[in-house]
Design a protein around this motif. Structure first.
Motif, PDB file in Angstrom:
ATOM      1  N   GLY A  81       1.801  -4.001  -6.513  1.00  0.00           N
ATOM      2  CA  GLY A  81       0.789  -5.003  -6.174  1.00  0.00           C
ATOM      3  C   GLY A  81      -0.116  -4.456  -5.096  1.00  0.00           C
ATOM      4  N   SER A  82      -0.442  -5.297  -4.107  1.00  0.00           N
ATOM      5  CA  SER A  82      -1.177  -4.746  -2.968  1.00  0.00           C
ATOM      6  C   SER A  82      -0.659  -5.368  -1.694  1.00  0.00           C
ATOM      7  CB  SER A  82      -2.677  -4.992  -3.107  1.00  0.00           C
ATOM      8  OG  SER A  82      -2.976  -6.346  -2.873  1.00  0.00           O
ATOM      9  N   VAL A  83      -0.886  -4.633  -0.602  1.00  0.00           N
ATOM     10  CA  VAL A  83      -0.513  -5.128   0.731  1.00  0.00           C
ATOM     11  C   VAL A  83      -1.673  -4.862   1.690  1.00  0.00           C
ATOM     12  CG1 VAL A  83       1.941  -4.657   0.346  1.00  0.00           C
ATOM     13  CG2 VAL A  83       0.551  -2.943   1.514  1.00  0.00           C
ATOM     14  N   ALA A  84      -1.678  -5.589   2.799  1.00  0.00           N
ATOM     15  CA  ALA A  84      -2.664  -5.335   3.842  1.00  0.00           C
ATOM     16  C   ALA A  84      -2.199  -4.091   4.599  1.00  0.00           C
ATOM     17  CB  ALA A  84      -2.735  -6.537   4.776  1.00  0.00           C
ATOM     18  N   SER A  85      -2.969  -3.015   4.450  1.00  0.00           N
ATOM     19  CA  SER A  85      -2.604  -1.744   5.076  1.00  0.00           C
ATOM     20  C   SER A  85      -3.603  -1.496   6.207  1.00  0.00           C
ATOM     21  CB  SER A  85      -2.677  -0.652   4.005  1.00  0.00           C
ATOM     22  OG  SER A  85      -2.540   0.611   4.576  1.00  0.00           O
ATOM     23  N   ARG A  86      -3.101  -1.377   7.434  1.00  0.00           N
ATOM     24  CA  ARG A  86      -4.065  -1.261   8.531  1.00  0.00           C
ATOM     25  C   ARG A  86      -4.017   0.111   9.195  1.00  0.00           C
ATOM     26  NH1 ARG A  86      -1.224  -2.659  13.584  1.00  0.00           N
ATOM     27  NH2 ARG A  86       0.640  -3.819  13.030  1.00  0.00           N
ATOM     28  N   ASN A  87      -5.213   0.566   9.568  1.00  0.00           N
ATOM     29  CA  ASN A  87      -5.308   1.793  10.360  1.00  0.00           C
ATOM     30  C   ASN A  87      -6.444   1.617  11.367  1.00  0.00           C
ATOM     31  OD1 ASN A  87      -7.729   2.307   9.103  1.00  0.00           O
ATOM     32  ND2 ASN A  87      -6.812   3.602   7.527  1.00  0.00           N
ATOM     33  N   ALA A  88      -6.813   2.708  12.040  1.00  0.00           N
ATOM     34  CA  ALA A  88      -7.790   2.602  13.139  1.00  0.00           C
ATOM     35  C   ALA A  88      -9.118   2.016  12.661  1.00  0.00           C
ATOM     36  CB  ALA A  88      -8.001   3.972  13.752  1.00  0.00           C
ATOM     37  N   SER A  89      -9.480   2.248  11.370  1.00  0.00           N
ATOM     38  CA  SER A  89     -10.794   1.743  10.952  1.00  0.00           C
ATOM     39  C   SER A  89     -10.737   0.370  10.287  1.00  0.00           C
ATOM     40  CB  SER A  89     -11.503   2.776  10.072  1.00  0.00           C
ATOM     41  OG  SER A  89     -10.630   3.272   9.121  1.00  0.00           O
ATOM     42  N   GLY A  90      -9.591  -0.260  10.288  1.00  0.00           N
ATOM     43  CA  GLY A  90      -9.524  -1.615   9.752  1.00  0.00           C
ATOM     44  C   GLY A  90      -8.381  -1.806   8.771  1.00  0.00           C
ATOM     45  N   VAL A  91      -8.492  -2.886   8.002  1.00  0.00           N
ATOM     46  CA  VAL A  91      -7.422  -3.249   7.062  1.00  0.00           C
ATOM     47  C   VAL A  91      -7.963  -3.137   5.646  1.00  0.00           C
ATOM     48  CG1 VAL A  91      -5.815  -5.078   6.390  1.00  0.00           C
ATOM     49  CG2 VAL A  91      -6.535  -4.893   8.774  1.00  0.00           C
ATOM     50  N   THR A  92      -7.207  -2.503   4.765  1.00  0.00           N
ATOM     51  CA  THR A  92      -7.588  -2.481   3.339  1.00  0.00           C
ATOM     52  C   THR A  92      -6.540  -3.246   2.537  1.00  0.00           C
ATOM     53  OG1 THR A  92      -6.476  -0.360   3.030  1.00  0.00           O
ATOM     54  CG2 THR A  92      -8.843  -0.275   3.426  1.00  0.00           C
ATOM     55  N   ASN A  93      -6.981  -3.727   1.379  1.00  0.00           N
ATOM     56  CA  ASN A  93      -6.110  -4.451   0.443  1.00  0.00           C
ATOM     57  C   ASN A  93      -5.666  -3.392  -0.571  1.00  0.00           C
ATOM     58  OD1 ASN A  93      -5.128  -6.107  -1.594  1.00  0.00           O
ATOM     59  ND2 ASN A  93      -6.783  -7.611  -1.415  1.00  0.00           N
ATOM     60  N   ARG A  94      -4.471  -2.812  -0.322  1.00  0.00           N
ATOM     61  CA  ARG A  94      -4.150  -1.526  -0.939  1.00  0.00           C
ATOM     62  C   ARG A  94      -2.939  -1.591  -1.878  1.00  0.00           C
ATOM     63  NH1 ARG A  94      -6.343   3.200  -0.457  1.00  0.00           N
ATOM     64  NH2 ARG A  94      -5.164   5.132  -0.363  1.00  0.00           N
ATOM     65  N   MET A  95      -3.135  -0.998  -3.047  1.00  0.00           N
ATOM     66  CA  MET A  95      -2.063  -0.913  -4.060  1.00  0.00           C
ATOM     67  C   MET A  95      -1.382   0.454  -3.948  1.00  0.00           C
ATOM     68  SD  MET A  95      -2.570  -1.024  -8.213  1.00  0.00           S
ATOM     69  CE  MET A  95      -2.625  -2.795  -8.416  1.00  0.00           C
ATOM     70  N   PHE A  96      -0.053   0.455  -4.043  1.00  0.00           N
ATOM     71  CA  PHE A  96       0.712   1.709  -4.086  1.00  0.00           C
ATOM     72  C   PHE A  96       1.509   1.727  -5.386  1.00  0.00           C
ATOM     73  CE2 PHE A  96       0.542   0.599   0.512  1.00  0.00           C
ATOM     74  CZ  PHE A  96      -0.247   1.659   0.930  1.00  0.00           C
ATOM     75  N   VAL A  97       1.580   2.904  -6.011  1.00  0.00           N
ATOM     76  CA  VAL A  97       2.315   3.027  -7.275  1.00  0.00           C
ATOM     77  C   VAL A  97       3.370   4.123  -7.127  1.00  0.00           C
ATOM     78  CG1 VAL A  97       2.113   3.452  -9.753  1.00  0.00           C
ATOM     79  CG2 VAL A  97       0.202   2.388  -8.519  1.00  0.00           C
ATOM     80  N   PHE A  98       4.598   3.789  -7.506  1.00  0.00           N
ATOM     81  CA  PHE A  98       5.713   4.745  -7.398  1.00  0.00           C
ATOM     82  C   PHE A  98       6.326   4.990  -8.768  1.00  0.00           C
ATOM     83  CE2 PHE A  98       5.113   3.210  -3.211  1.00  0.00           C
ATOM     84  CZ  PHE A  98       5.393   4.301  -2.410  1.00  0.00           C
ATOM     85  N   ASN A  99       6.738   6.238  -9.003  1.00  0.00           N
ATOM     86  CA  ASN A  99       7.445   6.515 -10.257  1.00  0.00           C
ATOM     87  C   ASN A  99       8.946   6.307 -10.055  1.00  0.00           C
ATOM     88  OD1 ASN A  99       8.492   8.809  -9.054  1.00  0.00           O
ATOM     89  ND2 ASN A  99       7.157  10.244 -10.137  1.00  0.00           N
ATOM     90  N   ARG A 100       9.690   6.554 -11.128  1.00  0.00           N
ATOM     91  CA  ARG A 100      11.141   6.297 -11.108  1.00  0.00           C
ATOM     92  C   ARG A 100      11.881   7.115 -10.052  1.00  0.00           C
ATOM     93  NH1 ARG A 100      12.927   4.134 -16.105  1.00  0.00           N
ATOM     94  NH2 ARG A 100      11.424   4.325 -17.792  1.00  0.00           N
ATOM     95  N   SER A 101      11.287   8.266  -9.693  1.00  0.00           N
ATOM     96  CA  SER A 101      11.958   9.097  -8.683  1.00  0.00           C
ATOM     97  C   SER A 101      11.587   8.671  -7.271  1.00  0.00           C
ATOM     98  CB  SER A 101      11.549  10.567  -8.849  1.00  0.00           C
ATOM     99  OG  SER A 101      11.585  10.932 -10.188  1.00  0.00           O
TER     100      SER A 101
END
Ligand SMILES: O=C(O)CCC(=O)C(=O)O
Length: 259
Positions: A81-101
């Protein structure tokens, strides 16, 4: 690919509770033996936008470790899905995708920010496509309002994407748009659409649920109701290739005249 869509209610502004819920739901989903799981948009915080600087995940690091270990534990690909990912330049609405490993194979930040829900005031837009490979299939990740931009979706399928994974917090008041837009994106791109919405309400909205899998002919293969539900269905990539050969829209496009 067998895919489970985890349509869940999200505790507003309460990441601890949401991580615990998601761990339980992923364990429950594993019973249906899916190859892949997808979660909704902003599932750690919900739309608690005014507190994202405080409760957003720094660089998404906690979420990445959390999802990676679940992917490995259950041997399942996870479109997180997505999460609020924050760093020095702000917050993004960010999706992460992981494989089976448990390897990170894709990342995407929501490109189109939804002004009606004030996203432009609290979030930074992404600037890159959401293409990734899962089990040898080229897929694309998109987030909610992105589905109103067929020209953006097309840039992914024109490069060969065969499954669109869409995470959303789509309100009930526009359920008819959700259904029509998703079916249209599937037909015009001759691809599978796997769309995972949230259930429940927050202080400002009630959400539509109705997560679904749509085939490349535009037929809904399975559709959830409004409440919490784990929906599982199968994609058959031969169907994408057959339909693309039968009606060769990608060969017939005239992009030279579209600007
Ligand atoms: O486009 C819409 O109607 C809903 C979009 C939305 O809720 C979002 O992007 O979060």
């Amino acid at each position: 690919m067998r895919i489970s869509l985890i349509q869940l209610d999200i505790a507003f502004g309460n990441p601890d509770m949401n991580y615990a819920t998601v761990a339980n739901k992923i364990r429950e989903s594993a019973d249906a033996a899916p190859d892949c799981i997808i979660l909704p948009e902003l599932w750690t915080t919900g739309y608690d936008l005014t507190r994202l600087e405080e409760i957003g995940d720094p660089d998404g690091e906690f979420t990445k470790e959390f999802i990676s270990s679940l992917a490995k534990q259950y041997n399942i690909n996870i479109v997180a899905g997505s999460v609020a990912s924050r760093n020095a330049s702000g917050v993004t609405n960010r999706m992460f995708v992981f494989n089976r490993s448990g390897e990170l194979v894709g990342e995407y930040s929501k490109l189109h920010l939804f002004q009606l829900m004030d996203e432009h005031l609290y979030l930074q837009p992404g600037d890159a496509k959401g293409l990734f490979q899962l089990e040898g299939i080229l897929c694309a990740g998109l987030i909610c309002y992105d589905i109103r931009f067929p020209e953006w979706v097309r840039t992914h399928t024109a490069q060969g994407a065969e499954i669109l994974f869409i995470s959303a917090e789509w309100p009930l008041s526009r359920l008819s748009h959700w259904r029509a837009l998703l079916i249209s994106r599937a037909i015009e791109n001759q691809c599978y659409v796997v769309a995972c919405n949230r259930a429940g309400s927050d202080p400002n909205n009630t959400f539509a649920g109705h997560s679904m899998i749509i085939d490349p002919w535009g037929e809904i293969l399975c559709e959830a109701s409004e409440g919490e539900e784990i929906l599982t269905g199968n994609t058959d990539l031969h169907k994408v290739r057959e339909i693309r050969a039968q009606i060769p829209i990608f060969a017939d496009r005239r992009p030279d005249l579209y600007d």
